[in-house]
Design a protein around this motif. Structure first.
Motif, PDB file in Angstrom:
ATOM      1  N   LYS A 177      39.612 -20.376 -54.731  1.00 32.27           N
ATOM      2  CA  LYS A 177      39.132 -19.466 -55.762  1.00 32.27           C
ATOM      3  C   LYS A 177      37.966 -18.641 -55.248  1.00 32.27           C
ATOM      4  N   GLU A 178      37.097 -19.269 -54.448  1.00 35.08           N
ATOM      5  CA  GLU A 178      35.932 -18.550 -53.918  1.00 35.08           C
ATOM      6  C   GLU A 178      36.362 -17.388 -53.031  1.00 35.08           C
ATOM      7  N   GLU A 201      37.422 -14.618 -55.317  1.00 27.61           N
ATOM      8  CA  GLU A 201      36.232 -14.021 -55.922  1.00 27.61           C
ATOM      9  C   GLU A 201      35.544 -13.084 -54.945  1.00 27.61           C
ATOM     10  N   VAL A 221      38.467 -14.037 -61.787  1.00 23.95           N
ATOM     11  CA  VAL A 221      39.679 -14.526 -61.135  1.00 23.95           C
ATOM     12  C   VAL A 221      40.627 -15.135 -62.166  1.00 23.95           C
ATOM     13  N   GLU A 222      40.083 -15.956 -63.066  1.00 28.68           N
ATOM     14  CA  GLU A 222      40.916 -16.569 -64.092  1.00 28.68           C
ATOM     15  C   GLU A 222      41.598 -15.515 -64.965  1.00 28.68           C
ATOM     16  N   THR A 269      47.843 -23.662 -60.269  1.00 32.78           N
ATOM     17  CA  THR A 269      46.437 -24.002 -60.097  1.00 32.78           C
ATOM     18  C   THR A 269      46.331 -25.263 -59.254  1.00 32.78           C
ATOM     19  N   GLY A 285      41.879 -23.855 -55.788  1.00 32.00           N
ATOM     20  CA  GLY A 285      42.145 -22.474 -56.191  1.00 32.00           C
ATOM     21  C   GLY A 285      43.549 -22.314 -56.708  1.00 32.00           C
ATOM     22  N   TYR A 286      44.338 -21.446 -56.056  1.00 31.99           N
ATOM     23  CA  TYR A 286      45.666 -21.120 -56.555  1.00 31.99           C
ATOM     24  C   TYR A 286      46.672 -21.033 -55.410  1.00 31.99           C
TER      25      TYR A 286
END
Length: 234
Positions: free
Chosen positions: A171-172, A175, A190-191, A212, A217-218
């Motif tokens: 996720k970072e 972002e 992001v979400e 998820t 993250g994804y």
């Protein structure tokens, strides 16, 4: 795609960064060799645009640092130094392309896209996930052959997931790409974009889902039914 822009003229750097963002690039802007080297060591870039007349030296010095990495990004030198010996020097020292200022934004973007296409053609193939296909060279995304072109921020996330698939993307990292693309994004950006992208993928029957990965993250994947050509699982 992520780009390192090394330019010490603040006004020009701002204009270039704005134009590159509009063309779908995510530029990190630095104004000297030391900052460029530090950015390159900490981030994976798809291309570099490099000025020569920098406060702490000739921009060509950065090319040696770039070439130390096994999968080095293409380097486009963009400078006012346009004499024939200077152009030859830049190319001989490892630049993939060399243009003389001023250069139209359309040409700069076209040259960057061409450099990425050539690099991808040497070692990349199309990515398939469900009914979706991604061509890294042209950056075209299709679903059953039909173009699929989500809004820019969602597309940036989708490209990141496609390039990494089936591996997850932190996720970072997403972002960081969004923040480079547009400074000051919200804490839950992001979400929000992943939620919208999931709906679009479902609406076009992409046969791919964004999972998820807890604590990371994804990840983009295709349910078994979609991989076999059946109806995607609900």
């Amino acid at each position: 795609m992520r780009l390192l822009l090394v330019e010490d003229n603040e006004r020009l750097a701002q204009l270039l960064a704005t134009g590159l963002r509009r063309a779908g690039w995510a530029p990190d802007v630095v104004d000297c060799l030391d900052a460029a080297a530090a950015a390159y060591r900490s981030t994976r870039y798809d291309a570099i645009v490099l000025d020569r007349g920098l406060p702490d030296g000739d921009g060509l010095e950065l090319i040696r640092t770039v070439r130390d990495r096994e999968e080095a990004p293409p380097v486009l030198v963009m400078t006012a130094r346009g004499a024939l010996p200077e152009r030859c020097e830049g190319l001989n020292k490892g630049a993939d392309d060399y243009v003389v200022k001023p250069v139209a934004m359309e040409e700069l973007v076209a040259r960057l896209n061409a450099l990425v296409r050539r690099r991808t053609a040497r070692g990349g193939t199309s990515v398939h996930c469900g009914r979706m296909e991604f061509d890294p060279a042209s950056r075209a995304i299709t679903v059953d052959g039909a173009p699929f072109d989500p809004p820019r921020r969602e597309r940036m996330i989708l490209e990141s997931l496609l390039r990494a698939a089936p591996r997850p993307v932190a996720k970072e990292a997403l972002e960081e790409r969004l923040d480079t693309f547009e400074r000051g994004i919200g804490a839950n950006a992001v979400e929000v974009y992943v939620h919208r992208l999931r709906k679009r993928l479902d609406e076009v029957g992409a046969g791919a889902v964004i999972e998820t990965v807890r604590g990371l993250g994804y990840r983009l994947s295709a349910p078994p039914a979609a991989r076999q050509g059946g109806t995607p699982a609900a």
